[in-house]
Design a protein around this motif. Structure first.
Motif, PDB file in Angstrom:
ATOM      1  N   ILE A  12       0.877  -1.167   0.000  1.00 53.81           N
ATOM      2  CA  ILE A  12       0.000   0.000   0.000  1.00 53.81           C
ATOM      3  C   ILE A  12       0.913   1.214   0.000  1.00 53.81           C
ATOM      4  CG2 ILE A  12      -1.606   1.358   1.383  1.00 53.81           C
ATOM      5  CD1 ILE A  12      -2.783  -1.180   2.441  1.00 53.81           C
ATOM      6  N   GLY A  13       0.670   2.173  -0.886  1.00 53.09           N
ATOM      7  CA  GLY A  13       1.566   3.324  -0.862  1.00 53.09           C
ATOM      8  C   GLY A  13       1.113   4.452  -1.743  1.00 53.09           C
ATOM      9  N   SER A  14       1.811   5.590  -1.595  1.00 49.77           N
ATOM     10  CA  SER A  14       1.528   6.767  -2.414  1.00 49.77           C
ATOM     11  C   SER A  14       2.040   6.533  -3.822  1.00 49.77           C
ATOM     12  CB  SER A  14       2.244   7.979  -1.831  1.00 49.77           C
ATOM     13  OG  SER A  14       1.728   8.260  -0.571  1.00 49.77           O
ATOM     14  N   THR A  15       1.275   7.032  -4.783  1.00 44.74           N
ATOM     15  CA  THR A  15       1.666   6.967  -6.184  1.00 44.74           C
ATOM     16  C   THR A  15       1.386   8.338  -6.791  1.00 44.74           C
ATOM     17  OG1 THR A  15      -0.486   5.905  -6.439  1.00 44.74           O
ATOM     18  CG2 THR A  15       1.411   4.495  -6.643  1.00 44.74           C
ATOM     19  N   TYR A  16       2.054   8.650  -7.896  1.00 47.00           N
ATOM     20  CA  TYR A  16       2.015  10.024  -8.409  1.00 47.00           C
ATOM     21  C   TYR A  16       1.790  10.040  -9.914  1.00 47.00           C
ATOM     22  CZ  TYR A  16       4.169  10.675  -3.886  1.00 47.00           C
ATOM     23  OH  TYR A  16       4.415  10.650  -2.527  1.00 47.00           O
ATOM     24  N   ARG A  17       0.857  10.882 -10.366  1.00 47.39           N
ATOM     25  CA  ARG A  17       0.632  11.067 -11.802  1.00 47.39           C
ATOM     26  C   ARG A  17       0.188  12.509 -12.045  1.00 47.39           C
ATOM     27  NH1 ARG A  17      -2.668   5.486 -13.464  1.00 47.39           N
ATOM     28  NH2 ARG A  17      -1.298   4.121 -12.258  1.00 47.39           N
ATOM     29  N   LYS A  18       0.470  13.004 -13.265  1.00 49.63           N
ATOM     30  CA  LYS A  18       0.076  14.385 -13.585  1.00 49.63           C
ATOM     31  C   LYS A  18      -1.407  14.421 -13.953  1.00 49.63           C
ATOM     32  CE  LYS A  18       3.777  14.964 -16.284  1.00 49.63           C
ATOM     33  NZ  LYS A  18       4.431  15.510 -17.462  1.00 49.63           N
ATOM     34  N   GLU A  19      -2.276  14.317 -12.956  1.00 45.14           N
ATOM     35  CA  GLU A  19      -3.721  14.303 -13.202  1.00 45.14           C
ATOM     36  C   GLU A  19      -4.412  15.028 -12.048  1.00 45.14           C
ATOM     37  OE1 GLU A  19      -4.132   9.840 -15.115  1.00 45.14           O
ATOM     38  OE2 GLU A  19      -4.292  10.049 -12.959  1.00 45.14           O
ATOM     39  N   MET A  20      -5.552  15.659 -12.335  1.00 40.49           N
ATOM     40  CA  MET A  20      -6.302  16.311 -11.255  1.00 40.49           C
ATOM     41  C   MET A  20      -7.728  16.601 -11.689  1.00 40.49           C
ATOM     42  SD  MET A  20      -5.951  17.736  -8.154  1.00 40.49           S
ATOM     43  CE  MET A  20      -6.115  19.201  -7.172  1.00 40.49           C
ATOM     44  N   ASP A  21      -8.700  15.886 -11.116  1.00 36.23           N
ATOM     45  CA  ASP A  21     -10.120  16.231 -11.248  1.00 36.23           C
ATOM     46  C   ASP A  21     -10.853  15.599 -10.066  1.00 36.23           C
ATOM     47  OD1 ASP A  21     -10.750  13.521 -11.855  1.00 36.23           O
ATOM     48  OD2 ASP A  21     -10.270  13.847 -13.965  1.00 36.23           O
ATOM     49  N   ALA A  22     -12.183  15.505 -10.119  1.00 37.89           N
ATOM     50  CA  ALA A  22     -12.936  15.051  -8.932  1.00 37.89           C
ATOM     51  C   ALA A  22     -12.635  13.608  -8.555  1.00 37.89           C
ATOM     52  CB  ALA A  22     -14.428  15.225  -9.156  1.00 37.89           C
ATOM     53  N   ILE A  34      -3.231   0.144  -3.832  1.00 36.52           N
ATOM     54  CA  ILE A  34      -3.012  -1.104  -3.109  1.00 36.52           C
ATOM     55  C   ILE A  34      -2.756  -2.175  -4.160  1.00 36.52           C
ATOM     56  CG2 ILE A  34      -5.491  -1.594  -2.950  1.00 36.52           C
ATOM     57  CD1 ILE A  34      -4.662  -2.702  -0.102  1.00 36.52           C
ATOM     58  N   GLU A  35      -1.764  -2.996  -3.866  1.00 36.13           N
ATOM     59  CA  GLU A  35      -1.285  -3.943  -4.867  1.00 36.13           C
ATOM     60  C   GLU A  35      -1.273  -5.331  -4.241  1.00 36.13           C
ATOM     61  OE1 GLU A  35      -0.017  -2.448  -7.640  1.00 36.13           O
ATOM     62  OE2 GLU A  35       0.673  -4.248  -8.687  1.00 36.13           O
ATOM     63  N   GLY A  36      -1.603  -6.329  -5.016  1.00 40.04           N
ATOM     64  CA  GLY A  36      -1.499  -7.694  -4.496  1.00 40.04           C
ATOM     65  C   GLY A  36      -0.803  -8.575  -5.512  1.00 40.04           C
ATOM     66  N   LEU A  37      -0.036  -9.544  -5.036  1.00 38.27           N
ATOM     67  CA  LEU A  37       0.665 -10.469  -5.940  1.00 38.27           C
ATOM     68  C   LEU A  37       0.696 -11.841  -5.281  1.00 38.27           C
ATOM     69  CD1 LEU A  37       2.714 -10.920  -8.424  1.00 38.27           C
ATOM     70  CD2 LEU A  37       4.504 -10.567  -6.708  1.00 38.27           C
ATOM     71  N   TYR A  38       0.319 -12.850  -6.074  1.00 37.07           N
ATOM     72  CA  TYR A  38       0.378 -14.220  -5.549  1.00 37.07           C
ATOM     73  C   TYR A  38       0.935 -15.099  -6.648  1.00 37.07           C
ATOM     74  CZ  TYR A  38      -1.357 -18.663  -3.543  1.00 37.07           C
ATOM     75  OH  TYR A  38      -1.461 -19.926  -3.036  1.00 37.07           O
TER      76      TYR A  38
END
Ligand code: FA5
Length: 313
Positions: A176-186, A195-199
């Protein structure tokens, strides 16, 4: 004297009587001083009187002290049932609470928590995830690039790579963590959380993925949640799907998932002929919005305490 002691009305009065009896010039003190001149019988009488008087003083003192304490308790009584101004003790932020709830659910399902850096290198954020330079899928995520060629992590999928590189397979992890992208709206923010899962193991299938997603969402929302999957595309999964969950009479898009692409396994020194697995990723800010009935994702980060209170937090 005995009656005087028994009828004393205050500790002060008792003290005065004590001094009268046992003080320097007290009546009993005088008698005790004559002991050496007395016969055995007379001595016994004085001793008995001495003991009796001391006992009476002690009992009366205890009685008067208790009476004083009771009087004090009666006048200084605190009514703990009275209404009072409630103290604002503060609470966890809805996003933090969601994170804790999701972690608890995933841990209960046997997933282990991993973390990774928010400033990520190209290999972990893209290349190892089967998205080499010039791969058109890089355009799917508006990336913040740093001058040294690193990026602000666009997805927590980078942590899958770090985990497999470190401990290999079989693996059942989440991040679980912060992620960043050049986007902004509601519904999109430049800084959001995933949140990511891998099995990965020898016999993991697409059915396991679907059952895992359904269980995860049902446990989180504490009700039976219906999900559906739609074909999609991610460079690091094949086949790839997007999964939606039913909320009221609407289908809501929750995130992406799929079977880990053989190239990703190879990039982590895992033999895809022997091992296979699934991965999924979604934004959990959105889950917090649904669980707590909020409409604008930006409000989570405004820091407006009045708004937070209205959410019931
Ligand atoms: C990915 O980021 C993939 N890494 C997910 C994945 C993992 C697929 C593992 C397959 C296997 P996508 O770009 O669609 O996929 O983002 C996943 C989710 O993140 C979205 O469904 C959405 O819930 C959330 N999200 C994406 N961008 C934003 C944003 N700007 N603000 C808030 N949430 C966002």
């Amino acid at each position: 004297m005995k009656d005087k002691i028994k009828n004393a009305k205050s500790l002060e009065e008792l003290q005065a009587l004590y001094t009268e009896t046992f003080g320097k010039n007290g009546t009993m003190t005088a008698k005790l001083k004559t002991m050496a001149t007395l016969s055995n019988e007379e001595r016994a009488v004085v001793n008995a009187e001495n003991t009796e008087l001391r006992g009476l003083f002690k009992d009366k003192q205890t009685e008067l002290e208790n009476a004083a304490l009771n009087a004090k308790l009666a006048t200084e009584y605190v009514d703990v049932t009275l209404d009072c101004e409630p103290k604002n003790r503060g609470t966890l932020h809805p996003v933090t609470q969601t994170l804790k709830d999701l972690s608890a659910v995933l841990e209960s399902m046997g997933f282990e928590l991993w973390t990774g850096p928010e400033i990520e290198d190209d290999w972990h954020n893209f290349t190892a995830l089967n998205t080499p330079e010039y791969h058109p899928a890089r355009d799917m995520q508006d990336t913040f690039f740093l001058e040294n060629g690193n990026v602000m992590r666009t997805q927590t999928s980078s942590i899958q790579i770090r985990a497999m590189e470190k401990v290999g397979v079989p693996i059942k992890m989440f991040a679980i963590g912060s992620t960043y992208r050049k986007e902004m709206d509601a519904t999109h923010l430049p800084s959001f959380h995933q949140i990511e899962g891998l099995y990965v193991d020898k016999d993991v299938t697409m059915s396991d993925l679907i059952a895992t997603l359904r269980t995860l969402l049902s446990k989180f929302f504490e009700r039976d949640i219906e999900i559906r999957i739609r074909p999609s595309y991610f460079p690091f999964t094949e086949p790839s799907v997007e999964f939606d969950m039913k909320w009221g009479d609407k289908w809501l898009e929750m995130g992406g998932a799929g079977m880990v692409h053989p190239n990703v396994l190879r990039n982590c020194n895992v033999n895809p002929d022997e091992y296979q697995g699934f991965a999924f990723g979604f934004g959990w800010d959105r889950m917090a919005m649904l669980k707590y009935g909020l409409d604008d994702i930006r409000k989570f980060y405004d820091g407006d305490v009045r708004w937070l209170k209205n959410t019931g937090f």
